[in-house]
Write a protein that holds these residues in place. Structure first.
Motif, mmCIF file in Angstrom:
data_model
loop_
_atom_site.group_PDB
_atom_site.id
_atom_site.type_symbol
_atom_site.label_atom_id
_atom_site.label_comp_id
_atom_site.label_asym_id
_atom_site.label_seq_id
_atom_site.Cartn_x
_atom_site.Cartn_y
_atom_site.Cartn_z
ATOM 1 N N ALA A 17 0.102 -9.236 43.604
ATOM 2 C CA ALA A 17 0.873 -10.417 43.985
ATOM 3 C C ALA A 17 0.516 -10.865 45.400
ATOM 4 C CB ALA A 17 2.368 -10.130 43.868
ATOM 5 N N THR A 18 0.299 -9.919 46.300
ATOM 6 C CA THR A 18 -0.085 -10.242 47.675
ATOM 7 C C THR A 18 -1.445 -10.926 47.690
ATOM 8 O OG1 THR A 18 1.180 -8.348 48.471
ATOM 9 C CG2 THR A 18 -0.411 -9.303 49.995
ATOM 10 N N LYS A 19 -2.371 -10.444 46.877
ATOM 11 C CA LYS A 19 -3.689 -11.081 46.786
ATOM 12 C C LYS A 19 -3.556 -12.499 46.226
ATOM 13 C CE LYS A 19 -6.571 -6.958 46.364
ATOM 14 N NZ LYS A 19 -7.472 -6.182 45.508
ATOM 15 N N ARG A 20 -2.670 -12.696 45.238
ATOM 16 C CA ARG A 20 -2.439 -14.041 44.682
ATOM 17 C C ARG A 20 -1.900 -14.982 45.754
ATOM 18 N NH1 ARG A 20 -0.069 -11.639 40.328
ATOM 19 N NH2 ARG A 20 1.986 -12.443 40.817
ATOM 20 N N LEU A 21 -0.974 -14.471 46.568
ATOM 21 C CA LEU A 21 -0.399 -15.283 47.634
ATOM 22 C C LEU A 21 -1.479 -15.654 48.659
ATOM 23 C CD1 LEU A 21 2.036 -16.591 48.998
ATOM 24 C CD2 LEU A 21 2.581 -14.367 50.012
ATOM 25 N N ALA A 22 -2.299 -14.693 49.065
ATOM 26 C CA ALA A 22 -3.378 -14.956 50.027
ATOM 27 C C ALA A 22 -4.352 -15.987 49.465
ATOM 28 C CB ALA A 22 -4.110 -13.656 50.365
ATOM 29 N N ARG A 23 -4.684 -15.855 48.188
ATOM 30 C CA ARG A 23 -5.613 -16.793 47.546
ATOM 31 C C ARG A 23 -5.002 -18.197 47.472
ATOM 32 N NH1 ARG A 23 -7.310 -13.559 43.900
ATOM 33 N NH2 ARG A 23 -5.541 -13.847 42.511
ATOM 34 N N ALA A 24 -3.729 -18.281 47.127
ATOM 35 C CA ALA A 24 -3.050 -19.579 47.038
ATOM 36 C C ALA A 24 -3.020 -20.268 48.401
ATOM 37 C CB ALA A 24 -1.631 -19.399 46.496
ATOM 38 N N MET A 25 -2.809 -19.508 49.466
ATOM 39 C CA MET A 25 -2.816 -20.086 50.810
ATOM 40 C C MET A 25 -4.213 -20.583 51.175
ATOM 41 S SD MET A 25 -0.177 -17.766 53.076
ATOM 42 C CE MET A 25 -1.322 -16.425 53.206
ATOM 43 N N MET A 26 -5.232 -19.820 50.811
ATOM 44 C CA MET A 26 -6.602 -20.185 51.131
ATOM 45 C C MET A 26 -7.024 -21.441 50.371
ATOM 46 S SD MET A 26 -10.099 -18.020 50.534
ATOM 47 C CE MET A 26 -10.082 -18.415 48.794
ATOM 48 N N VAL A 27 -6.696 -21.519 49.101
ATOM 49 C CA VAL A 27 -7.072 -22.665 48.272
ATOM 50 C C VAL A 27 -6.450 -23.953 48.803
ATOM 51 C CG1 VAL A 27 -6.737 -23.675 45.964
ATOM 52 C CG2 VAL A 27 -7.499 -21.319 46.193
ATOM 53 N N SER A 28 -5.255 -23.850 49.341
ATOM 54 C CA SER A 28 -4.540 -25.008 49.867
ATOM 55 C C SER A 28 -5.220 -25.594 51.092
ATOM 56 C CB SER A 28 -3.112 -24.610 50.213
ATOM 57 O OG SER A 28 -2.496 -25.618 50.944
ATOM 58 N N GLY A 29 -5.880 -24.767 51.870
ATOM 59 C CA GLY A 29 -6.552 -25.110 53.117
ATOM 60 C C GLY A 29 -6.503 -26.560 53.584
ATOM 61 N N GLY A 30 -5.670 -26.853 54.539
ATOM 62 C CA GLY A 30 -5.621 -28.169 55.145
ATOM 63 C C GLY A 30 -4.785 -29.196 54.395
ATOM 64 N N VAL A 48 5.043 -6.502 52.395
ATOM 65 C CA VAL A 48 4.095 -7.471 51.849
ATOM 66 C C VAL A 48 3.421 -8.244 52.974
ATOM 67 C CG1 VAL A 48 3.901 -9.593 50.485
ATOM 68 C CG2 VAL A 48 5.234 -7.673 49.609
ATOM 69 N N LEU A 49 4.196 -8.638 53.969
ATOM 70 C CA LEU A 49 3.605 -9.370 55.101
ATOM 71 C C LEU A 49 2.577 -8.521 55.832
ATOM 72 C CD1 LEU A 49 6.759 -11.195 56.455
ATOM 73 C CD2 LEU A 49 4.840 -12.190 55.210
ATOM 74 N N ASN A 50 2.868 -7.239 55.992
ATOM 75 C CA ASN A 50 1.906 -6.331 56.625
ATOM 76 C C ASN A 50 0.630 -6.238 55.784
ATOM 77 O OD1 ASN A 50 3.797 -5.858 58.620
ATOM 78 N ND2 ASN A 50 4.485 -3.935 57.749
ATOM 79 N N LEU A 51 0.787 -6.150 54.471
ATOM 80 C CA LEU A 51 -0.348 -6.062 53.555
ATOM 81 C C LEU A 51 -1.127 -7.378 53.534
ATOM 82 C CD1 LEU A 51 -1.688 -4.158 51.486
ATOM 83 C CD2 LEU A 51 -0.114 -5.079 49.762
ATOM 84 N N LEU A 52 -0.418 -8.481 53.659
ATOM 85 C CA LEU A 52 -1.045 -9.804 53.615
ATOM 86 C C LEU A 52 -2.090 -9.977 54.719
ATOM 87 C CD1 LEU A 52 -1.011 -12.508 52.113
ATOM 88 C CD2 LEU A 52 0.759 -13.260 53.712
ATOM 89 N N THR A 53 -1.854 -9.371 55.866
ATOM 90 C CA THR A 53 -2.821 -9.480 56.963
ATOM 91 C C THR A 53 -4.160 -8.850 56.592
ATOM 92 O OG1 THR A 53 -1.998 -7.476 58.030
ATOM 93 C CG2 THR A 53 -1.051 -9.578 58.759
ATOM 94 N N GLU A 54 -4.152 -7.895 55.648
ATOM 95 C CA GLU A 54 -5.392 -7.278 55.189
ATOM 96 C C GLU A 54 -6.174 -8.210 54.265
ATOM 97 O OE1 GLU A 54 -4.902 -3.374 53.489
ATOM 98 O OE2 GLU A 54 -3.299 -2.885 54.897
ATOM 99 N N PHE A 55 -5.452 -9.062 53.515
ATOM 100 C CA PHE A 55 -6.100 -9.902 52.504
ATOM 101 C C PHE A 55 -6.359 -11.328 52.967
ATOM 102 C CE2 PHE A 55 -3.593 -6.909 49.731
ATOM 103 C CZ PHE A 55 -4.685 -6.143 49.376
ATOM 104 N N SER A 56 -5.784 -11.722 54.079
ATOM 105 C CA SER A 56 -5.932 -13.103 54.535
ATOM 106 C C SER A 56 -6.344 -13.133 55.999
ATOM 107 C CB SER A 56 -4.607 -13.859 54.357
ATOM 108 O OG SER A 56 -4.714 -15.156 54.893
ATOM 109 N N SER A 57 -7.345 -13.942 56.279
ATOM 110 C CA SER A 57 -7.764 -14.105 57.668
ATOM 111 C C SER A 57 -7.080 -15.313 58.309
ATOM 112 C CB SER A 57 -9.285 -14.258 57.738
ATOM 113 O OG SER A 57 -9.677 -15.406 56.996
ATOM 114 N N ALA A 58 -6.236 -15.999 57.549
ATOM 115 C CA ALA A 58 -5.547 -17.189 58.056
ATOM 116 C C ALA A 58 -4.582 -16.824 59.176
ATOM 117 C CB ALA A 58 -4.783 -17.874 56.926
#
Length: 167
Positions: A17-30, A48-58
């Motif tokens: 789910a965390t990877k899905r959230l990171a991907r959804a944020m990336m796809v939205s870009g801008g 989850v927020l701590n884990l999200l930093t591993e999957f997202s560079s945003a």
């Protein structure tokens, strides 16, 4: 052994789910997009927020709403001003005293979100807040593609309910 399996399934589910959230944020870009992250445990949210930093560079900006907040749009504008973060997470909806008023005003102001924000907006909700969004802000809620769930495994929920509450 069953407890271990449930815990492992919860971790795998949470990671996916965390990877899905990171991907959804990336796809939205801008562009504005509304993402709903549903989690009934504030502790799990933090994990989850701590884990999200591993999957997202945003560069993810986070706002913790005050219990006295009555307008989500105003709270966001007063926090970020004219800056446009890569992503914005809103936490603390479950602690807002006038939550119905906040949700109704969000639905009324929904077009301003799309006009003013060029980033993904992640609302952290629990099941109760999610139900209120469906009933009180259906137009705004419809902008969310799907709700990403971060459910606590049943065995952890039972364990936390059995722990005594200290005064």
């Amino acid at each position: 052994m069953i407890g271990l399996t449930n815990s492992e399934n919860g971790t795998v589910s949470s990671t996916a789910a965390t990877k899905r959230l990171a991907r959804a944020m990336m796809v939205s870009g801008g562009e504005f997009s509304l993402l709903l992250a549903c989690c009934n445990s504030v502790q799990r949210q933090q994990q989850v927020l701590n884990l999200l930093t591993e999957f997202s560079s945003a560069d993810i900006h986070e706002i913790l709403l005050s219990p006295t907040a009555d307008k989500l749009y105003t709270a966001i504008i007063s926090e970020i001003g004219t800056t446009q973060p890569e992503a914005l997470m809103i936490r603390g909806l479950e602690s807002v005293a006038a939550i119905n008023q906040l949700i109704i005003s969000t639905n009324i102001m929904r077009d301003e979100f799309r006009k003013q924000f060029q980033f993904p907006l992640v609302l952290w909700v629990n099941d109760e807040i999610l139900r209120k969004l469906v009933w009180l802000a259906p137009d705004f809620k419809d902008w969310a593609a799907t709700t990403i769930r971060f459910d606590v495994p049943n065995n952890q929920l039972i364990e936390s309910e059995q722990q005594p509450i200290s005064a």
